[in-house]
Design an enzyme around this catalytic site. Structure first.
Site, PDB file in Angstrom:
ATOM      1  N   TRP A 193      16.708  45.940   1.765  1.00 15.10           N
ATOM      2  CA  TRP A 193      15.768  46.310   2.838  1.00 15.10           C
ATOM      3  C   TRP A 193      16.274  47.563   3.559  1.00 15.10           C
ATOM      4  O   TRP A 193      15.516  48.486   3.867  1.00 15.10           O
ATOM      5  CB  TRP A 193      15.620  45.179   3.864  1.00 15.10           C
ATOM      6  N   GLU A 233      18.830  41.737   1.973  1.00 11.22           N
ATOM      7  CA  GLU A 233      18.889  42.412   3.279  1.00 11.22           C
ATOM      8  C   GLU A 233      19.465  43.826   3.136  1.00 11.22           C
ATOM      9  O   GLU A 233      19.012  44.762   3.788  1.00 11.22           O
ATOM     10  CB  GLU A 233      19.736  41.596   4.269  1.00 11.22           C
ATOM     11  N   TRP A 288       4.326  49.390  20.051  1.00 11.60           N
ATOM     12  CA  TRP A 288       5.602  49.061  19.405  1.00 11.60           C
ATOM     13  C   TRP A 288       6.671  50.137  19.657  1.00 11.60           C
ATOM     14  O   TRP A 288       7.867  49.843  19.664  1.00 11.60           O
ATOM     15  CB  TRP A 288       5.415  48.855  17.898  1.00 11.60           C
ATOM     16  N   TRP A 317      10.396  47.401  13.501  1.00  7.55           N
ATOM     17  CA  TRP A 317       9.352  47.393  14.533  1.00  7.55           C
ATOM     18  C   TRP A 317       7.959  47.570  13.929  1.00  7.55           C
ATOM     19  O   TRP A 317       7.002  46.908  14.335  1.00  7.55           O
ATOM     20  CB  TRP A 317       9.628  48.479  15.586  1.00  7.55           C
ATOM     21  N   TRP A 353      -3.534  50.047  22.893  1.00  3.18           N
ATOM     22  CA  TRP A 353      -2.535  49.183  23.526  1.00  3.18           C
ATOM     23  C   TRP A 353      -2.753  49.153  25.039  1.00  3.18           C
ATOM     24  O   TRP A 353      -3.167  50.136  25.631  1.00  3.18           O
ATOM     25  CB  TRP A 353      -1.121  49.711  23.242  1.00  3.18           C
ATOM     26  N   ASN A 370      18.920  38.685  14.025  1.00  2.00           N
ATOM     27  CA  ASN A 370      17.750  39.253  13.342  1.00  2.00           C
ATOM     28  C   ASN A 370      16.470  38.428  13.528  1.00  2.00           C
ATOM     29  O   ASN A 370      15.387  38.984  13.726  1.00  2.00           O
ATOM     30  CB  ASN A 370      18.031  39.433  11.848  1.00  2.00           C
TER      31      ASN A 370
END
Length: 480
Positions: free
Chosen positions: A288, A285, A370, A393, A317, A352
């Protein structure tokens, strides 16, 4: 003209493992310069960046606490209030008039921040000063982890492999807290304060989050010692306190990535490199977090809210504002999504696993851009960090690096049954469902459900098909 070493603090609000601070003190001990720390709050710029009120409060509380911690080292911390980055110039112009400056800073990666720093560097250099940068936001600074061809990695797994190999090769070094300096009698405060007022007090909306550096370091140590072994098993269950809760402190730099990794290696010496151990998964993590910062530097268009996969900019969208508002308020009729959004709205933090579920729902069930969700999260999260938020996202929307293939769409009901099996989390945030048991709690719209709860805003099966069609349309155009 007196020599002054200025430690310009931004997202590095700590005394331990602060390379800029340590270097300023070390330099002063040789040169005889005075040392001061500086923090400039810029609420208008924060607003422009959608910074959550609770995060602004955490920063203010932390800076006031850091003033005391620095005072114990005989380092005054001047905390002033400008409206935007333009006011930063005012402070440095005033300091340049009075002192021979050396400015010590931690590098920032975002576009406006880089422009601000370049302007201040020019100002300081024009006044015969020095501007010294330390790239310490990441354990491996952007540009240091590259492919064999010398490019930035675009995919996480090979990046992680290379990152870990580098870690084992070079190890982790953290700076000690600097030694106390002799008391200084430099008269600087009044002259600078005439140009900008003192930083406003906090409003205490972040009161649940301690801000003393020793407390935060203790939280990190406790997690690495007592909880990390179970992290892999427990991290996906929002009703269980199984995560480190350090993200808010990493975001403003009360603790550094290097400190986290050094402590993890110390407390989980036997397991941090064992695949799928709790320690290895938590380390993943942290990697990341670094990956998204590297990506941000490599692809600066991301800061302008462009999708990483450029073809997805053409997706049509639906952007229904009524549906968006239902999602924001936790009124979608999907219990796990609504409980997640209410947790965010009430606490300024979201688990998360729930970030993934609620993001997937907004994009792939409601067909909303998004970027609407990215911005809403940023406006609410105490741990809002542009690179991590944008990366998360775009992952959920299948527009980013390592994007989940667009046909991978979370089913909010099965996610709910899997990760909140007893419904404890849902009951806490949706008291109107507290009486329901079993499957009814996860989907209260069947016979025997409850009328007090809102109806589902979409049919997941129908929405899923539409998502596939939206993405397929763009992919087909590209193939042709």
């Amino acid at each position: 003209m007196h020599a002054l070493n200025v430690v310009w603090l931004r997202n590095d609000l700590r005394c331990y493992d602060n390379a800029a601070l340590s270097s300023a003190v070390e330099d002063a001990s040789k040169s005889g310069a005075a040392v001061m720390a500086l923090y400039i709050a810029t609420p208008k710029t924060w607003q422009l960046h959608d910074m959550a009120a609770i995060k602004q409060d955490l920063i203010r509380r932390r800076v006031l606490q850091l003033q005391q911690e620095m005072a114990a080292l005989n380092i005054p911390l001047l905390a002033v209030e400008g409206s935007s980055y333009q006011q930063v110039d005012v402070v440095f112009t005033a300091l340049c008039r009075q002192f021979q400056l050396k400015v010590f800073v931690q590098t920032e990666y975002e576009l406006r921040e880089q422009q601000r720093d370049a302007a201040i560097e020019q100002l300081v250099l024009a006044n015969m000063g020095q501007f010294i940068r330390f790239d310490t936001q990441c354990l491996m600074p952007p540009g240091t982890v590259r492919t064999q061809q010398g490019d930035y990695y675009k995919v996480f797994t090979p990046f992680k492999r290379s990152w870990l190999a580098q870690l084992q090769q070079q190890g982790v070094r953290c700076c000690a807290r600097p030694a106390m300096l002799p008391a200084s009698n430099l008269q600087w405060t009044q002259q600078v304060m005439t140009d900008l007022p003192a930083m406003k007090e906090a409003d205490n909306s972040s009161q649940q989050w301690p801000v003393a550096e020793t407390q935060v370091l203790q939280l990190m140590r406790n997690f690495c010692r007592d909880k990390v072994a179970d992290y892999q098993q427990l991290r996906d269950y929002p009703a269980i306190d199984g995560t480190s809760k350090l993200s808010a402190y990493l975001a403003i730099g009360v603790v550094s990535a290097a400190q986290c990794v050094a402590r993890l290696q110390l407390e989980a010496a036997d397991s941090w490199l064992q695949e799928k151990s709790g320690a290895a998964v938590w380390l993943s993590e942290l990697i990341w977090r670094e990956f998204y910062k590297h990506i941000l530097v490599a692809y600066p268009n991301l800061i302008k809210h462009q999708p990483f996969q450029e073809d997805t900019a053409a997706i049509r969208w639906r952007n229904d504002t009524t549906l968006f508002n239902a999602w924001c308020q936790g009124q979608t009729g999907f219990p796990i999504v609504d409980a997640a959004m209410r947790q965010l709205n009430q606490t300024g933090w979201m688990h998360n696993r729930l970030r993934m579920i609620s993001a997937s729902f907004l994009v792939k069930d409601l067909h909303i851009d998004w970027r609407w969700g990215e911005r809403y999260f940023m406006s609410k999260l105490i741990d809002g960090d542009f690179a991590a938020n944008n990366g998360g996202w775009q992952w959920a929307a299948s527009t980013g690096t390592d994007a989940a293939p667009y046909f991978r769409i979370f089913n909010p009901v099965s996610q709910s049954e899997k990760f909140d099996p007893k419904g404890d989390f849902i009951r806490y945030y949706l008291p109107e469902l507290a009486a329901l048991q079993g499957k009814l709690l996860h989907w209260p719209h069947t016979t025997g459900g409850i009328k007090a709860y809102c109806k589902p805003v979409v049919d997941h099966a129908v929405a899923r098909k539409l998502t596939l069609a939206l993405f397929a349309e763009v992919k087909q155009k590209n193939e042709h």
